[in-house]
Scaffold this motif. Structure first.
Motif, PDB file in Angstrom:
ATOM      1  N   LEU A  25       0.834  -1.202   0.000  1.00 19.45           N
ATOM      2  CA  LEU A  25       0.000   0.000   0.000  1.00 19.45           C
ATOM      3  C   LEU A  25       0.869   1.253   0.000  1.00 19.45           C
ATOM      4  CD1 LEU A  25      -2.739  -0.990   2.590  1.00 19.45           C
ATOM      5  CD2 LEU A  25      -3.003  -0.760   0.126  1.00 19.45           C
ATOM      6  N   GLU A  26       0.356   2.307  -0.602  1.00 19.37           N
ATOM      7  CA  GLU A  26       1.031   3.599  -0.651  1.00 19.37           C
ATOM      8  C   GLU A  26       0.061   4.688  -0.212  1.00 19.37           C
ATOM      9  OE1 GLU A  26       4.194   3.960  -1.163  1.00 19.37           O
ATOM     10  OE2 GLU A  26       4.559   1.883  -1.755  1.00 19.37           O
ATOM     11  N   ILE A  27       0.601   5.860   0.112  1.00 20.87           N
ATOM     12  CA  ILE A  27      -0.213   7.011   0.485  1.00 20.87           C
ATOM     13  C   ILE A  27      -1.179   7.312  -0.667  1.00 20.87           C
ATOM     14  CG2 ILE A  27      -0.172   9.453   1.179  1.00 20.87           C
ATOM     15  CD1 ILE A  27       1.263   7.504   3.147  1.00 20.87           C
ATOM     16  N   VAL A  40      -5.406   5.747   2.717  1.00 20.07           N
ATOM     17  CA  VAL A  40      -4.118   5.586   3.391  1.00 20.07           C
ATOM     18  C   VAL A  40      -3.468   6.964   3.461  1.00 20.07           C
ATOM     19  CG1 VAL A  40      -1.846   4.497   3.319  1.00 20.07           C
ATOM     20  CG2 VAL A  40      -3.850   3.226   2.527  1.00 20.07           C
ATOM     21  N   LYS A  43       2.137   5.886   6.488  1.00 20.50           N
ATOM     22  CA  LYS A  43       2.711   4.551   6.382  1.00 20.50           C
ATOM     23  C   LYS A  43       3.998   4.507   7.187  1.00 20.50           C
ATOM     24  CE  LYS A  43       4.762   1.392   2.996  1.00 20.50           C
ATOM     25  NZ  LYS A  43       5.037   1.164   1.564  1.00 20.50           N
ATOM     26  N   PHE A  54       4.411  -3.453   8.571  1.00 23.25           N
ATOM     27  CA  PHE A  54       3.865  -2.220   8.028  1.00 23.25           C
ATOM     28  C   PHE A  54       2.680  -1.770   8.870  1.00 23.25           C
ATOM     29  CE2 PHE A  54       5.710  -4.591   4.526  1.00 23.25           C
ATOM     30  CZ  PHE A  54       6.536  -3.649   3.944  1.00 23.25           C
ATOM     31  N   TYR A  56      -0.332   1.146   8.508  1.00 22.70           N
ATOM     32  CA  TYR A  56      -0.951   2.115   7.613  1.00 22.70           C
ATOM     33  C   TYR A  56      -2.016   2.868   8.387  1.00 22.70           C
ATOM     34  CZ  TYR A  56       1.118  -0.936   4.094  1.00 22.70           C
ATOM     35  OH  TYR A  56       1.989  -1.685   3.345  1.00 22.70           O
TER      36      TYR A  56
END
Length: 169
Positions: A25-27, A40, A43, A54, A56
Motif C-alpha cells: 500500500l502507498e499514500i 491511506v 505509512k 507495516f 498504515y
C-alpha cells in the motif's frame, strides 16, 4: 492506420500495473474494510533485520484505524484503534486493559521508515511489543519512539476482508 498516424504517433511505454496487496500500500490508496472506504494517509515500515512490519494510517470521514501487515510464513493482518497513551517504563509480561488480560507474544526493536503523516518518525529506532489475549481473539500493541509511547487495541483479520484500490500518482 494511415502513414501520417504511424509517423506522428507517440510510442510511449505504458507503466506496468502492479497488484496492490496489504504489503504494498502507498499514500493515497483506498482500502475498503467492513463496507467503509478508508484512505491511506500515513505509512510506517518497521525493519528488524529481514523482518518487516507495516502500519498504515487509514482515515474516512469520521474515524481513523491502523492496518498492520507482515509476512512470515503467511500474511498476518490486524485492524487497530489507538487508545489512551500507555504509561509503561518497559514492556511487562502481561497487561490488563478493560478487564481483559493480554500476554506478551513478541518484543523487538526496529528502525522506522515513515511516510505521509508519519514522515516525522523517519529514521527513529522504535521498540514494539505485541500482546494477545488468552483466546488469541484480541491484540494489543505497545510502541515507544524515544519518549513517545502509544498503545493500540485490535484484532486479527484475513486478507479477503480487504479490498484495495490504487490511488492516483
Amino acid at each position: 492506420m494511415n502513414l501520417f498516424s504511424k509517423i506522428f504517433s507517440k510510442n510511449e511505454p505504458k507503466p506496468a500495473v502492479q497488484e496492490k496487496t496489504p504489503l504494498s500500500l502507498e499514500i493515497g490508496d483506498i482500502v475498503t474494510y467492513n463496507m467503509k472506504d478508508f484512505e491511506v494517509t500515513g505509512k510506517i515500515t518497521y525493519r528488524d533485520g529481514r523482518h518487516q512490519l507495516f502500519h498504515y494510517l487509514l482515515f474516512d470521514d469520521s474515524e481513523g484505524k491502523i492496518l498492520t501487515a507482515s509476512m512470515d510464513e503467511e500474511m498476518k493482518l490486524g485492524i487497530f484503534q489507538r487508545v489512551l497513551p500507555a504509561h509503561h517504563q518497559s514492556f511487562p509480561s502481561h497487561i490488563e486493559y478493560e478487564n481483559v488480560m493480554y500476554y506478551k507474544a513478541r518484543e523487538a526493536s526496529a528502525r522506522i521508515l515513515g511516510y505521509g503523516s508519519y514522515s516525522r518518525l523517519h529514521g527513529i529506532l522504535a521498540k514494539v511489543a505485541e500482546y494477545r489475549d488468552a483466546a488469541g481473539k484480541f491484540l494489543l500493541q505497545l510502541e515507544t519512539w524515544g519518549t513517545e509511547q502509544k498503545m493500540m487495541i485490535g484484532y486479527p483479520i484475513e486478507p479477503f476482508e480487504l479490498k484495495i484500490i490504487a490511488g492516483k500518482k
